[in-house]
Design a protein around this motif. Sequence first.
Motif, mmCIF file in Angstrom:
data_model
loop_
_atom_site.group_PDB
_atom_site.id
_atom_site.type_symbol
_atom_site.label_atom_id
_atom_site.label_comp_id
_atom_site.label_asym_id
_atom_site.label_seq_id
_atom_site.Cartn_x
_atom_site.Cartn_y
_atom_site.Cartn_z
ATOM 1 N N LEU A 192 4.559 -0.539 13.790
ATOM 2 C CA LEU A 192 5.095 -0.163 12.490
ATOM 3 C C LEU A 192 6.542 0.280 12.587
ATOM 4 N N VAL A 193 7.301 -0.005 11.537
ATOM 5 C CA VAL A 193 8.677 0.471 11.383
ATOM 6 C C VAL A 193 8.803 0.968 9.945
ATOM 7 N N ALA A 194 9.373 2.158 9.776
ATOM 8 C CA ALA A 194 9.608 2.685 8.431
ATOM 9 C C ALA A 194 11.096 2.576 8.095
ATOM 10 N N ILE A 195 11.369 2.297 6.835
ATOM 11 C CA ILE A 195 12.746 2.285 6.335
ATOM 12 C C ILE A 195 12.742 3.081 5.038
ATOM 13 N N LYS A 196 13.573 4.117 4.991
ATOM 14 C CA LYS A 196 13.643 4.983 3.819
ATOM 15 C C LYS A 196 12.258 5.498 3.436
ATOM 16 N N GLY A 197 11.444 5.792 4.453
ATOM 17 C CA GLY A 197 10.121 6.358 4.217
ATOM 18 C C GLY A 197 9.030 5.362 3.895
ATOM 19 N N ILE A 198 9.360 4.091 3.752
ATOM 20 C CA ILE A 198 8.374 3.037 3.469
ATOM 21 C C ILE A 198 8.008 2.369 4.791
ATOM 22 N N ASN A 210 4.454 -6.778 5.559
ATOM 23 C CA ASN A 210 3.611 -6.039 4.630
ATOM 24 C C ASN A 210 3.956 -4.553 4.635
ATOM 25 N N VAL A 211 3.996 -3.971 3.440
ATOM 26 C CA VAL A 211 4.146 -2.522 3.298
ATOM 27 C C VAL A 211 2.745 -1.923 3.446
ATOM 28 N N VAL A 212 2.583 -1.052 4.444
ATOM 29 C CA VAL A 212 1.258 -0.495 4.728
ATOM 30 C C VAL A 212 1.151 0.986 4.379
ATOM 31 N N GLY A 213 2.242 1.593 3.939
ATOM 32 C CA GLY A 213 2.157 2.995 3.545
ATOM 33 C C GLY A 213 3.517 3.632 3.405
ATOM 34 N N LYS A 214 3.468 4.955 3.253
ATOM 35 C CA LYS A 214 4.681 5.764 3.141
ATOM 36 C C LYS A 214 4.576 6.897 4.147
ATOM 37 N N VAL A 215 5.718 7.269 4.715
ATOM 38 C CA VAL A 215 5.731 8.383 5.658
ATOM 39 C C VAL A 215 5.398 9.657 4.877
ATOM 40 N N LYS A 263 0.867 -1.191 0.000
ATOM 41 C CA LYS A 263 0.000 0.000 0.000
ATOM 42 C C LYS A 263 0.895 1.228 0.000
ATOM 43 N N ASP A 264 0.350 2.342 -0.477
ATOM 44 C CA ASP A 264 1.114 3.579 -0.399
ATOM 45 C C ASP A 264 0.337 4.667 0.329
#
Length: 121
Positions: A39-45, A110-115, A17-18
Amino acid sequence: MSERFNPKVPVQLDPPKDDPITVEELSKCNGADPDRPTLVAIKGIVFDVTRNPAYGPGGSYRVFAGKDPSRALACSSLKPEDCRPDWYDLEDKEKTVLDEWFTFFSKRYNVVGKVKDATNH
């Protein structure tokens, strides 16, 4: 992507998801509230790591939860002050480590979004 990052047990992931996730919302998803995902973000993902207790309270990687710890991952650091999103000024070797972490996460969570408004991805 390198085979060495494949999980030992195959993981069925949802389509990425974005959805925009604000830094404030991300910070609330730190594993402390059982009604919110971890949640954990890496490089904004943003990755959903809820099912891994290592990111929850008392877990060895809890320092990363609710943040974009790209710099800490690149530098192999568990220091809270390194858990920040800026990584663009790092050495190429550290950027490679960060890319490896990104690959590792993308094969497991799972990718759940972008910062939202992330400037460093």
